[in-house]
Scaffold this motif. Sequence first.
Motif, PDB file in Angstrom:
ATOM      1  N   ILE A 457       0.828  -1.211   0.000  1.00  0.00           N
ATOM      2  CA  ILE A 457       0.000   0.000   0.000  1.00  0.00           C
ATOM      3  C   ILE A 457       0.861   1.258   0.000  1.00  0.00           C
ATOM      4  O   ILE A 457       0.572   2.231  -0.712  1.00  0.00           O
ATOM      5  CB  ILE A 457      -0.945   0.000   1.223  1.00  0.00           C
ATOM      6  CG1 ILE A 457      -1.911  -1.191   1.135  1.00  0.00           C
ATOM      7  CG2 ILE A 457      -1.718   1.308   1.315  1.00  0.00           C
ATOM      8  CD1 ILE A 457      -2.761  -1.356   2.378  1.00  0.00           C
ATOM      9  N   ALA A 458       1.946   1.238   0.780  1.00  0.00           N
ATOM     10  CA  ALA A 458       2.725   2.469   0.984  1.00  0.00           C
ATOM     11  C   ALA A 458       3.816   2.678  -0.041  1.00  0.00           C
ATOM     12  O   ALA A 458       4.150   3.822  -0.376  1.00  0.00           O
ATOM     13  CB  ALA A 458       3.334   2.459   2.392  1.00  0.00           C
ATOM     14  N   GLY A 462      -0.454   1.474  -7.832  1.00  0.00           N
ATOM     15  CA  GLY A 462      -1.305   0.422  -8.377  1.00  0.00           C
ATOM     16  C   GLY A 462      -2.009  -0.392  -7.318  1.00  0.00           C
ATOM     17  O   GLY A 462      -2.901  -1.185  -7.638  1.00  0.00           O
ATOM     18  N   PHE A 463      -1.628  -0.216  -6.032  1.00  0.00           N
ATOM     19  CA  PHE A 463      -2.258  -0.950  -4.940  1.00  0.00           C
ATOM     20  C   PHE A 463      -3.147   0.003  -4.136  1.00  0.00           C
ATOM     21  O   PHE A 463      -2.806   1.172  -3.941  1.00  0.00           O
ATOM     22  CB  PHE A 463      -1.212  -1.565  -4.006  1.00  0.00           C
ATOM     23  CG  PHE A 463      -0.404  -2.664  -4.632  1.00  0.00           C
ATOM     24  CD1 PHE A 463      -0.844  -3.973  -4.594  1.00  0.00           C
ATOM     25  CD2 PHE A 463       0.801  -2.392  -5.261  1.00  0.00           C
ATOM     26  CE1 PHE A 463      -0.101  -4.994  -5.158  1.00  0.00           C
ATOM     27  CE2 PHE A 463       1.546  -3.393  -5.832  1.00  0.00           C
ATOM     28  CZ  PHE A 463       1.094  -4.703  -5.776  1.00  0.00           C
ATOM     29  N   MET A 471      -9.297  -5.758   2.180  1.00  0.00           N
ATOM     30  CA  MET A 471      -8.435  -6.529   1.295  1.00  0.00           C
ATOM     31  C   MET A 471      -7.639  -5.599   0.388  1.00  0.00           C
ATOM     32  O   MET A 471      -8.000  -4.437   0.203  1.00  0.00           O
ATOM     33  CB  MET A 471      -9.247  -7.509   0.449  1.00  0.00           C
ATOM     34  CG  MET A 471     -10.206  -6.845  -0.533  1.00  0.00           C
ATOM     35  SD  MET A 471     -11.059  -8.014  -1.615  1.00  0.00           S
ATOM     36  CE  MET A 471     -11.977  -8.978  -0.434  1.00  0.00           C
ATOM     37  N   VAL A 472      -6.543  -6.132  -0.167  1.00  0.00           N
ATOM     38  CA  VAL A 472      -5.713  -5.397  -1.120  1.00  0.00           C
ATOM     39  C   VAL A 472      -6.331  -5.534  -2.505  1.00  0.00           C
ATOM     40  O   VAL A 472      -6.651  -6.640  -2.948  1.00  0.00           O
ATOM     41  CB  VAL A 472      -4.270  -5.934  -1.126  1.00  0.00           C
ATOM     42  CG1 VAL A 472      -3.450  -5.245  -2.207  1.00  0.00           C
ATOM     43  CG2 VAL A 472      -3.625  -5.721   0.235  1.00  0.00           C
ATOM     44  N   VAL A 478       0.014  -6.147 -12.121  1.00  0.00           N
ATOM     45  CA  VAL A 478       0.780  -5.376 -11.136  1.00  0.00           C
ATOM     46  C   VAL A 478       1.148  -6.249  -9.947  1.00  0.00           C
ATOM     47  O   VAL A 478       2.280  -6.227  -9.442  1.00  0.00           O
ATOM     48  CB  VAL A 478      -0.030  -4.145 -10.690  1.00  0.00           C
ATOM     49  CG1 VAL A 478       0.705  -3.409  -9.574  1.00  0.00           C
ATOM     50  CG2 VAL A 478      -0.287  -3.211 -11.862  1.00  0.00           C
ATOM     51  N   TYR A 479       0.193  -7.052  -9.508  1.00  0.00           N
ATOM     52  CA  TYR A 479       0.438  -7.928  -8.359  1.00  0.00           C
ATOM     53  C   TYR A 479       1.476  -9.004  -8.693  1.00  0.00           C
ATOM     54  O   TYR A 479       2.368  -9.293  -7.882  1.00  0.00           O
ATOM     55  CB  TYR A 479      -0.878  -8.563  -7.924  1.00  0.00           C
ATOM     56  CG  TYR A 479      -0.736  -9.554  -6.793  1.00  0.00           C
ATOM     57  CD1 TYR A 479      -0.498  -9.126  -5.497  1.00  0.00           C
ATOM     58  CD2 TYR A 479      -0.819 -10.923  -7.038  1.00  0.00           C
ATOM     59  CE1 TYR A 479      -0.360 -10.035  -4.454  1.00  0.00           C
ATOM     60  CE2 TYR A 479      -0.683 -11.841  -6.010  1.00  0.00           C
ATOM     61  CZ  TYR A 479      -0.455 -11.390  -4.723  1.00  0.00           C
ATOM     62  OH  TYR A 479      -0.314 -12.289  -3.706  1.00  0.00           O
ATOM     63  N   ASP A 480       1.363  -9.589  -9.875  1.00  0.00           N
ATOM     64  CA  ASP A 480       2.317 -10.630 -10.263  1.00  0.00           C
ATOM     65  C   ASP A 480       3.739 -10.082 -10.332  1.00  0.00           C
ATOM     66  O   ASP A 480       4.689 -10.750  -9.909  1.00  0.00           O
ATOM     67  CB  ASP A 480       1.913 -11.226 -11.612  1.00  0.00           C
ATOM     68  CG  ASP A 480       0.625 -12.035 -11.525  1.00  0.00           C
ATOM     69  OD1 ASP A 480       0.259 -12.432 -10.403  1.00  0.00           O
ATOM     70  OD2 ASP A 480      -0.024 -12.252 -12.571  1.00  0.00           O
TER      71      ASP A 480
END
Length: 663
Positions: A457-458, A462-463, A471-472, A478-480
């Motif tokens: 988050i910080a 993209g998050f 939840m995120v 982006v996550y991958d």
Amino acid sequence: MARRKLSKTKRILLMLDNIKDLFNFVVMIYIMMYIIAERHYRKYILKSPSFYDALSRIGNVQRMVYASDVRCINSLRMDRHTFSLLCSMLRTSGKLRDTRNVSVDEMVAMFLHILAHHEKNRIIQDRFLRSGETISRYFNAVLRAVLCLQGQLLKTPEPVPENSSDEKWKWFKNCLGALDGTYIRVHVPEVDKPRYRSRKNEIATNVLGVCSQDMQFIYVLPGWEGSAADSRVLHDAISRRHGFRVPHGYYYLVDAGYPNGEGFLAPYRGQRYHLNDWREGYQPTTPEEFFNMKHSSARNVIERCFGLLKMRWAILRSPSFFPVKTQCRIVIACCLLHNLIRREMAIDPLENELNATIGMDLQANSRSSTGRSGRNKEKQPSHTWTPIEDVALVEALTELCVSGVWKVDNGFKAGYLGQLEKIIEQKLPNCGLKANPHIESRVKTLKKQTLAISDMIANSSGFSWDHENKMVVCEKQVYDDWVKVHKEAKGLRLKPFIHYDSLVEAFGRDRANGLGAEGPAEANEDVNNDNEFVDLEGPAEAENIVPTPATRTTSSASNSTRTRKRARDAYAQCLGDMASTLRSFVDVTKTHLETMKEVLLNDHAASTKRGKLVEELMKIEGLNDYDVLEAAAIIIGDDSKIELLFSLPDNLKSQWIYKLLNQ
């Protein structure tokens, strides 16, 4: 002849000229006093009279450095050949130069002596017969020059060849070396101590070191706070612009604290690993144990490298009073000098001392472990946590935080797991949850997930955090990409984590941020881009000192140095403020005087024209004495009419006067 009486206006103008001359004289005297006071302060207050000449200082350095290799190694940790080579490199690549008072050899000798023995400024004053300001100035100058040698002194990695016969490394083809982290204790401001407190409860910086098979540093990254995990420091080193790079097809040996992935080979978990486990003739019984034994034997090179580094440079064994940034650069400089010594000195006396120390430690550990069972401990049965148990655990953690007894700067006090067990037992009687392994394992898992979410988050775009569903939220691509580098974040996308807000209060405060971390290339780049001019010459009285016995303690000497520095800065600031105030006063006063002079000159011109008014009116034809007096009475009270009268041509003056009289 009668003395001519000056008019009032001329007397005022003359008085103003005298005042202006007097004011300029006072300003000149003030500036001269300022210059004299500054020179007096530098010559007699800042410095004391010297009783040492240049020959005494040169002879002192000659005895310390060039008398014999033994004395040079004892004082500076390198022999005479290596010292001369270092001075030559600093002259050419580091752009260090002799000054009229101090040679490069003496600068480098002072620098190395401070690193090798961690002696304070006052002790170095007595040893080198120099002032504290001179020592500080040249220490920083040599430090900057040493950082410029990172391109020449850092080891270029070489893989283990296919035909290697080295008993330790022949099992790891294409291996480039080993890496690990070590703690270097530092002094930091009180507000930063929570972030720098390590798991050993020390205020330290976590230093990542990468070394080759011959114990030379390939890469080093100091500056991360002691609370940062080793794997996090490694991730940062890889992501830097001038950071750590692993060529494709090659790898480094790492311990179990790092992820086992491309470019890094970790041991098997849950198996015997450390060298002490293979003492007393115990032999591996499985392929995994055999691999761990060979892995530990080869990877031990980084432990030996850190041990030799700290044994060589005493300044790394205890915190110094330099700023944190300077302390981290000192770590880099020590690693670079370590490489130079390993490269140029055929025999390193400290390595033999290190081998003897390690041998004694291993014997002690072997005796203490005699009778220990060779079989692994029987594993405890696993436990699957229920949502109700998670709620009870989070509530118990919150209670410990609120109580103010168990929560410390960077975690919890020892024994907090037992306290959690008691609280959970009260909330869920007969649940069977024990501090070890149940609660300890679950707390570790929750902490890892909480900090992983905080990082997403910080620290990355993209998050986002869905406060309603807890939840995120992010795009899959982006996550991958994020998970490829941050393995601990795996499985957290779109997964509800309802206790995040409460766990952040328990685990998320005072986290390390790595803002002070700086690699060798970045330090060199920062030094080259630094526009600050370092005056190596200093004032002409730079060497006017009287060496005094070091009777004060380290703390009092350091406090005295800081007090003198504050007094020196306050004195300079006071003089600067006085000069600035005087300059402003001079400018304002000069403006006012010019304005007054202009007004008085205009008034003098108008007074002169008033005196000639009647004479000018009498020149106009057709006006009798009565008309002249009446016209003068009308005009004399108005400066604009006087100006107009004297500016009009003769043919218009009469028309204008008749018009005024008719009105």
